[in-house]
Write an enzyme that holds these catalytic residues in place. Structure first.
Site, PDB file in Angstrom:
ATOM      1  N   LYS A 191       3.259   3.953 -12.884  1.00 39.95           N
ATOM      2  CA  LYS A 191       3.258   2.668 -12.734  1.00 39.95           C
ATOM      3  C   LYS A 191       2.299   2.001 -11.378  1.00 39.95           C
ATOM      4  CE  LYS A 191       5.881  -0.304 -10.521  1.00 39.95           C
ATOM      5  NZ  LYS A 191       4.659  -1.455 -10.396  1.00 39.95           N
ATOM      6  N   GLU A 266       5.194   8.766   0.520  1.00 39.08           N
ATOM      7  CA  GLU A 266       4.103   8.340   1.466  1.00 39.08           C
ATOM      8  C   GLU A 266       4.332   7.081   1.816  1.00 39.08           C
ATOM      9  OE1 GLU A 266       1.825   7.051   3.563  1.00 39.08           O
ATOM     10  OE2 GLU A 266       0.285   6.845   1.525  1.00 39.08           O
ATOM     11  N   CYS A 300      -1.962   2.203   5.394  1.00 39.96           N
ATOM     12  CA  CYS A 300      -0.797   2.991   6.132  1.00 39.96           C
ATOM     13  C   CYS A 300      -1.235   3.713   7.262  1.00 39.96           C
ATOM     14  CB  CYS A 300      -0.372   3.780   5.123  1.00 39.96           C
ATOM     15  SG  CYS A 300      -1.210   5.044   4.428  1.00 39.96           S
ATOM     16  N   GLU A 400       5.212  -2.475  10.901  1.00 46.02           N
ATOM     17  CA  GLU A 400       3.984  -2.484  10.403  1.00 46.02           C
ATOM     18  C   GLU A 400       3.318  -3.615   9.630  1.00 46.02           C
ATOM     19  OE1 GLU A 400       2.028   0.810   7.258  1.00 46.02           O
ATOM     20  OE2 GLU A 400       3.907  -0.188   6.489  1.00 46.02           O
TER      21      GLU A 400
END
Length: 511
Positions: A191, A266, A300, A400
């Site tokens: 997906k 991750e 990331c 983040e």
């Protein structure tokens, strides 16, 4: 804004709207209820793809197809040579379709076309490396257990794998997972993010053309609910591998716990580059700018924090500001553009909120600090932004932000630099700049990060595993360690000859 490098819209003919469908058991299909969703380009403001919107029915069918394909052995029982042959065909097809895939990814994500081309073409190497692993996979044997025993450790595919990928590197991250799962002999359900679904569909087309058997790779387009949720909980799925935010990763772990399926994650990062006075400061400054603005900071691995020695902090920040002014922001379809659009208006507002809150808390704005209006394209862009006088407890130093925003902290000693580096819930990447090898080695050993770069940033190779510590995830991708994530280990114990001593004691009958 006048002292920034901004490239206006160029005259470019956009391709026709891409129509994406599900790939289930080797057949391309629309959703049973005919529902679709559209993606508006963040840079050009027009619809660039229309995709089938999957639901429970499509997800169930895809999982069933993957389960049946695995159990039938049409892929899992092939030789490593045969699996590698297909993967190598896919690699060649990727290289033959770079431009077609790259332009669609640029239109959906907002990243520069040169970066998209690099991402797509570079992914072919991941497929080739995975093919080599398919041919060299092996277990162990133990012939030192005694003359009457032989032990073997076999490695077998884990089974059906759900692969859920993010919007920021849709083709690359799919290629960090899919070829390794296929090399191991697994079957999969994929997906992609609803924000960038089309390059995954294009990958599916290449898989079919390469001769991958029906049902081995199934693609369901749609949203996290219900598609991603079912992929994480279904009892016929043996493993989930996900790349995305830490918050969603936690939810997937909780959802998967009901069936105790394996989960590989991750997740986010708050990555630091530490600069010592003896470093090559010109090279370090360039790497800092690259790490902050690559993929619009929506990465990331972005180096959103720099930790600079107090003796050079002021001059180093000046150097970074000057380089930042020279970075070209603008139309992603212009090959000269280095930084493109922010993925959605809501995310642009979120970035701006972090910056405004930091300034209100006492951070000093060295550059940027506002949304960016690109002539001919609008304001779904953000200026290169640098904030100094940042304290470690500010949200912008800990969260983040996922945008072209750089925060500056300072240190006096190596111990203090390492403490600041590790003072985060994340542990994905870190970097150190120094000409002293002892400084670099000590930092590398003590930094709590899955990857540590010394005198460079974001160099990577298919052979080297990638993943994080702490809340940056669990498990590894790429490399042999990433390949092993898709394998189960089975011990086989064999007795040689009729040498087993009986357990039941027989007694002579008394007369």
């Amino acid at each position: 804004m006048k002292d920034l490098t901004i490239l206006p819209a160029i005259a470019a003919e956009l391709p026709k709207i891409f129509e994406g469908r599900h790939l289930i058991d080797g057949v391309w299909s629309a959703s049973a209820d005919a529902q679709v969703f559209e993606r508006v380009s963040p840079s050009h403001g027009v619809v660039v793809s229309r995709s089938a919107k999957g639901g429970i029915a499509e997800c169930e069918a895809a999982i069933t197809a993957a389960r049946n394909a695995f159990d039938a052995g049409r892929w899992s029982r092939l030789s490593g040579k045969d699996r590698a042959t297909v993967l190598l065909r896919v690699a060649a097809l990727i290289e033959a379709n770079v431009d077609r895939i790259a332009i669609q990814e640029t239109l959906e994500s907002g990243k520069p076309i040169t970066q998209s081309r690099g991402e797509v073409s570079g992914a072919a190497d991941l497929w080739r490396y995975a093919a080599s692993l398919a041919r060299t996979m092996h277990g162990d044997s133990h012939n030192s257990l005694g003359d009457d025993m032989l032990g073997m450790v076999l490695k077998e595919p884990i089974g059906v794998v759900s692969i859920i990928t993010p919007w920021n590197f849709p083709f690359w991250i799919l290629s960090q997972k899919l070829p390794f799962a296929l090399a191991a002999g697994c079957t999969v359900v994929v997906k992609p993010s609803e924000v960038t679904p089309s390059s995954t569909v294009m990958m599916g087309e290449l898989l079919v053309e390469a001769g991958l058997p029906a049902g081995v790779c199934n693609i369901v387009l749609g949203f996290g609910a219900p598609v991603g949720s079912l992929m994480s909980t279904h009892e016929d799925v043996d493993m989930v591998t996900f790349t995305g935010s830490t918050a969603v990763g936690k939810k997937i772990t909780q959802a998967a716990s009901g069936t105790l399926k394996k989960v590989a994650l991750e997740l986010g990062g708050k990555n630091a580059q530490v600069i010592f006075p003896d470093a090559d400061l010109e090279n370090a400054a360039d790497a800092v700018v690259f790490g902050a603005y690559f993929n619009v900071g929506q990465c990331c691995n972005a180096s959103s924090r720099i930790i600079v020695h107090e003796d050079i902090a002021s001059s180093f920040v000046e150097r970074v500001v000057a380089l930042s002014r020279a970075v070209s922001f603008g139309d992603p379809l212009d090959p000269e553009t280095q930084v493109g659009a922010i993925v959605t208006p809501a995310h642009n507002d979120k970035i701006d909120g972090y910056v405004k809150d930091a300034i209100a808390a006492g951070a000093r704005l060295e550059l940027g600090g506002h949304t960016l209006d690109v002539p001919g394209l609008g304001d779904q862009f953000y200026q290169p932004t640098i904030l100094s006088n940042v304290s470690p407890n500010m949200p912008i130093a800990r969260a983040e932000v996922f945008g072209p925003v750089l925060t500056v902290l300072t240190f006096r000693t190596l111990d203090e630099a390492i403490a600041l580096t590790n003072d985060t819930s994340y542990g994905l990447s870190a970097g150190v700049w120094s000409e002293n090898v002892h400084t670099c080695l000590e930092f590398a050993r003590r930094a709590e990060a899955g990857t540590v770069w010394t005198n460079t940033w974001m160099d990577g190779y298919p052979e080297l595993a990638f993943g994080g510590m702490k809340q940056s995830g669990q498990g590894r991708e790429i490399g042999r360690y990433g390949f092993d994530e898709f394998l189960e280990v089975k011990s086989v114990v064999m007795r040689v000859g009729r040498t087993r001593a009986p357990w039941v004691k027989t007694r002579e009958k008394s007369v």
